[in-house]
Design a protein around this motif. Structure first.
Motif, PDB file in Angstrom:
ATOM      1  N   ASN A 214      -8.408  -2.700   4.470  1.00  0.00           N
ATOM      2  CA  ASN A 214      -8.125  -2.427   5.880  1.00  0.00           C
ATOM      3  C   ASN A 214      -6.653  -2.659   6.198  1.00  0.00           C
ATOM      4  N   ALA A 215      -6.085  -3.704   5.586  1.00  0.00           N
ATOM      5  CA  ALA A 215      -4.659  -3.971   5.791  1.00  0.00           C
ATOM      6  C   ALA A 215      -3.847  -2.813   5.209  1.00  0.00           C
ATOM      7  N   ALA A 216      -4.228  -2.360   4.011  1.00  0.00           N
ATOM      8  CA  ALA A 216      -3.498  -1.254   3.376  1.00  0.00           C
ATOM      9  C   ALA A 216      -3.604   0.005   4.228  1.00  0.00           C
ATOM     10  N   ARG A 217      -4.805   0.245   4.757  1.00  0.00           N
ATOM     11  CA  ARG A 217      -4.981   1.467   5.538  1.00  0.00           C
ATOM     12  C   ARG A 217      -4.143   1.432   6.818  1.00  0.00           C
ATOM     13  N   LEU A 218      -4.009   0.233   7.393  1.00  0.00           N
ATOM     14  CA  LEU A 218      -3.188   0.123   8.603  1.00  0.00           C
ATOM     15  C   LEU A 218      -1.734   0.504   8.293  1.00  0.00           C
ATOM     16  N   VAL A 219      -1.243   0.057   7.122  1.00  0.00           N
ATOM     17  CA  VAL A 219       0.125   0.396   6.716  1.00  0.00           C
ATOM     18  C   VAL A 219       0.240   1.907   6.508  1.00  0.00           C
ATOM     19  N   MET A 220      -0.745   2.474   5.817  1.00  0.00           N
ATOM     20  CA  MET A 220      -0.692   3.914   5.537  1.00  0.00           C
ATOM     21  C   MET A 220      -0.751   4.737   6.829  1.00  0.00           C
ATOM     22  N   ARG A 221      -1.630   4.312   7.717  1.00  0.00           N
ATOM     23  CA  ARG A 221      -1.785   5.068   8.963  1.00  0.00           C
ATOM     24  C   ARG A 221      -0.542   4.936   9.839  1.00  0.00           C
ATOM     25  N   SER A 222       0.031   3.714   9.869  1.00  0.00           N
ATOM     26  CA  SER A 222       1.173   3.484  10.762  1.00  0.00           C
ATOM     27  C   SER A 222       2.413   4.235  10.299  1.00  0.00           C
ATOM     28  N   ASN A 223       2.554   4.376   8.986  1.00  0.00           N
ATOM     29  CA  ASN A 223       3.782   4.986   8.483  1.00  0.00           C
ATOM     30  C   ASN A 223       3.647   6.473   8.179  1.00  0.00           C
ATOM     31  N   PHE A 224       2.405   6.955   8.051  1.00  0.00           N
ATOM     32  CA  PHE A 224       2.248   8.359   7.696  1.00  0.00           C
ATOM     33  C   PHE A 224       1.378   9.117   8.696  1.00  0.00           C
ATOM     34  N   GLU A 225       0.098   8.733   8.786  1.00  0.00           N
ATOM     35  CA  GLU A 225      -0.815   9.514   9.623  1.00  0.00           C
ATOM     36  C   GLU A 225      -0.392   9.575  11.080  1.00  0.00           C
ATOM     37  N   GLY A 226      -0.070   8.403  11.633  1.00  0.00           N
ATOM     38  CA  GLY A 226       0.303   8.340  13.049  1.00  0.00           C
ATOM     39  C   GLY A 226       1.537   9.187  13.336  1.00  0.00           C
ATOM     40  N   PRO A 227       2.642   8.925  12.617  1.00  0.00           N
ATOM     41  CA  PRO A 227       3.839   9.741  12.840  1.00  0.00           C
ATOM     42  C   PRO A 227       3.588  11.228  12.601  1.00  0.00           C
ATOM     43  N   ALA A 228       2.820  11.568  11.555  1.00  0.00           N
ATOM     44  CA  ALA A 228       2.578  12.990  11.276  1.00  0.00           C
ATOM     45  C   ALA A 228       1.734  13.621  12.382  1.00  0.00           C
ATOM     46  N   SER A 229       0.803  12.839  12.935  1.00  0.00           N
ATOM     47  CA  SER A 229      -0.036  13.379  14.004  1.00  0.00           C
ATOM     48  C   SER A 229       0.801  13.759  15.222  1.00  0.00           C
ATOM     49  N   ILE A 230       1.599  12.810  15.715  1.00  0.00           N
ATOM     50  CA  ILE A 230       2.333  13.075  16.957  1.00  0.00           C
ATOM     51  C   ILE A 230       3.446  14.096  16.715  1.00  0.00           C
ATOM     52  N   LEU A 231       4.153  13.958  15.583  1.00  0.00           N
ATOM     53  CA  LEU A 231       5.251  14.898  15.340  1.00  0.00           C
ATOM     54  C   LEU A 231       4.718  16.306  15.064  1.00  0.00           C
TER      55      LEU A 231
END
Lengths: 441, 245
Positions: free
Chosen positions: B100-117
């Motif tokens: 879960n900690a790893a996924r938070l890092v992955m989501r915060s640095n990749f998925e989240g930015p890619a979603s909004i951008l």
């Protein structure tokens, strides 16, 4: 981390913290290690050094509010004066009091209750501060003004950060029509002429004199006295009216290395002084000068403090009361000229009254000099201290790096009151600098 | 002297605020977007007082993907420039044991930015202009034992930005990838960083402004990082896997 004041003497290995908000600062205080706040490191000596804990206010660097009717700016303590000018001069506002550099933090200005070229009429920075917010030893923040906690206000303005950490303040700016200063330069061939020029120019909003400390005999105290005022728009020569707030400050050259120790000596400095005086005499009369070169001539040489070389330099600044000023200044200047220690930039200024419980200024004359640090100079300084004491003068702590405690306490009985106030309020064990320890404050 | 609005996503970060200062000084209106916009009141006042520009605050959660369209709809104006400084380093050791900690890092640095951008890119493309700035990291240039979870997410983000740039070339929309290297921020406080390789947030702000004006594609904030990463990327894997850097 190795830290020093602007004079680069003394240098101390200090643990430096940079809290990001009030809570982080309160947590540092809760650890119980005595600390001192540090703004932009422009005090010359050891006022903002503490080996165990020095707290940088660089994250407290936001302007919070400006009232366009009254000109009151609310800002955090780490904001630099130069940023205030950059933001508000284009809208017609200028600091009501400014020291000789715009790279000071607002918190540092309050802590030292700095004075400017208008001190003889307007007094120090304190007179233009509506309130300060100070974090005490228990982490609570107290707002202090002339009406609310007036004791804390009076001790804090001029209290060198030793009453607590100054976090925020409200300061009044003044309206100006232009960023230009109408300057009148008067060449004064000796000390009497310089003092007469100050008296005659008492109504000028700004006055200051560059003084030649190496000339002696009939030329003792020869000076160029500079009177100034903010130029109204319709007085400005037409070619300047296009840019009423002046060109933006020059980015400046920087001093890339420490000058070798021999670069400043009796001969180079006296050649410089002779040239400066002659140029001043030739340019005597009225000129229009942009605000930055009038108020901050040295700011355009970034890192000018390195001109004194590796060992750094020390400042001497005292104020002598009106009655004793002529005699005292003569004695100081004779001693300096005889010692032949060139002071590159010596400044003489008439001062007015000031408020506060521990402020430096008093009505009279202040003399400020800087010297490279050598054993001979340190001996000379003791001599200058003695002359100042004999003439009932006082010393400016923002410049000091080496004063002896007994000298301070003899010159200024308020120092003892300040120290006992600190013991009573509990500030003493929580806030300390190398300077406060050296001077028993 | 007013330029188009600049949207800062993840505006509570030191880098985000420094970029805001740099663009505000050029007269751009600023939109600050972060999870708790109330905490940005002082920053807003400071930007407005220093530079005389309009500054607005917006609630934005990079990980709440479903809210992103509505977030964009609520902006006072679609910005001219969108800067994403969203990121989260996490603890590498924790990311190795706790998915879960790893996924938070992955989501915060990749998925989240890619979603909004991604959504912003589509709107910019429809409008026919706009500049997208993604703050990625040198950590994405090669996976290393000490931070490969964070690094891999940044690598994904870097590749994503490169692809977006490729897709939008000729559309009037420009994409800038920024790899800051070490920066003295809240995220790195207390870490022992080499002085020569470490930039101040203000330097990142100025570098991004310059790179936007020059329409650069990829920048390292301190040029020396280009060389450092060139060397790190060229070490053969057989050797690299035994190194501890």
């Amino acid at each position: 981390m190795k830290l020093s004041g602007w004079g680069r003497y003394p240098v101390a290995d200090c643990a430096l913290s940079a809290p990001r908000d009030d809570a982080a600062l309160a947590a540092l205080l809760a650890e119980g290690t005595p600390l001192i706040a540090r703004g932009n490191g422009r005090a010359y000596g050891d006022s903002a050094l503490n080996r165990q804990r020095t707290v940088s206010t660089r994250h407290f660097n936001r302007m919070l509010d400006f009232d366009t009717k009254t000109g009151v700016l609310t800002a955090e303590a780490g904001v630099l004066l130069g940023d205030v000018i950059a933001a508000f001069l284009p809208h017609g506002w200028f600091p009501a009091v400014t020291p000789g550099t715009r790279f000071v933090s607002l918190g540092g200005m309050a802590a030292a209750n700095v004075h400017g070229k208008n001190h003889h009429l307007d007094g120090g920075f304190r007179n233009f501060v509506d309130w300060v917010e100070v974090m005490g030893e228990d982490g609570t923040v107290t707002r202090a003004s002339r009406d609310e906690n007036p004791d804390l206000f009076d001790w804090t303005l001029g209290g060198m950060g030793l009453t607590g950490v100054i976090l925020r303040l409200a300061m009044r700016l003044r309206r100006v029509e232009t960023g230009w200063i109408r300057q009148r330069a008067i060449a004064a061939p000796d000390l009497s002429a310089a003092m007469a020029a100050f008296e005659a120019g008492h109504d000028a909003p700004y006055s200051v004199a560059w003084i030649d400390c190496l000339s002696s005999g009939a030329r003792l105290g020869r000076s160029v006295v500079m009177l100034g005022e903010h130029a109204p728009l319709d007085h400005l020569p037409t070619r300047f009216r296009r840019l009423p707030y002046g060109p933006p400050p020059k980015r400046g050259r920087s001093m890339p290395f420490n000058a070798p120790g021999f670069a400043l000596n009796r001969w180079t400095v006296s050649a410089f002084n002779a040239l400066y005086y002659r140029m001043g005499a030739r340019k005597a009369g009225t000129t229009y000068v942009p605000w930055d070169s009038y108020f901050y001539p040295l700011d355009s040489v970034l890192g000018w403090n390195r001109i004194y070389g590796r060992r750094g330099f020390i400042q001497f600044q005292c104020v002598l009361p009106e009655g004793a000023a002529r005699e005292g200044l003569t004695a100081l200047l004779k001693t300096i000229a005889a010692a032949g220690q060139g002071s590159f930039l010596a400044v003489l200024k008439k001062m007015g009254a000031d408020g506060g419980r521990f402020s430096f200024p008093m009505p009279g004359y202040t003399l400020a000099l800087d010297f490279p640090v050598t054993d001979k100079v340190l001996t000379l300084m003791d001599e200058l201290d003695r002359i100042t004491l004999d003439h009932e003068g006082r010393f400016y702590l923002a410049k000091d790096a080496r004063l002896r405690p007994e000298t301070l306490h003899t010159a200024d009985p308020r120092a003892g009151e300040f120290a006992s106030m600190r013991r009573q309020t509990g500030a003493a064990p929580a806030f300390a600098s190398l300077q406060s320890e050296r001077l028993g404050l | 002297m007013s330029g188009g609005a600049v949207l800062i996503l993840g505006a509570r970060s030191d880098i985000g605020l420094a970029i805001a200062q740099a663009f505000a000084a050029e007269g751009h209106a600023i939109q600050l977007a972060a999870r708790d916009p109330d905490t940005l009141e002082a920053a807003r006042n400071d930007l407005a007082l220093r530079h005389g520009v309009d500054v607005s605050l917006h609630a934005f959660d990079a990980l709440d993907y479903d809210s992103h369209e509505a977030f964009l709809d609520a902006l006072p104006v679609l910005p001219e420039i969108a800067v994403c400084t969203v990121g989260f380093m996490g603890e590498q050791t924790e990311s190795e044991t706790d998915m879960n900690a790893a996924r938070l890092v992955m989501r915060s640095n990749f998925e989240g930015p890619a979603s909004i951008l991604g959504l912003i890119a589509n709107r910019f493309e429809a409008r026919g202009n706009g500049i997208i700035v993604g703050i990625s990291s040198v950590a994405g240039d090669r996976g290393r034992a000490t931070n490969y979870v964070y690094g891999s997410a940044k690598a994904g983000f870097t590749a994503w930005l490169a692809g977006l740039r490729n897709r939008l070339a000729g559309s009037g929309v420009h994409v800038l990838t920024v790899k800051p290297g070490f920066v003295a921020t809240a995220m790195t406080e207390g870490m022992d960083l080499p002085e020569r390789l470490t930039a101040q947030p203000q330097a990142v702000g100025r570098a991004v402004l310059r790179a936007v004006n020059a329409r650069r594609n990829v920048i390292y904030v301190k040029p020396v990082w280009w060389l450092v990463m060139l060397v790190i990327r060229s070490i053969p894997e057989a050797i690299f896997k035994k190194m501890r850097i």
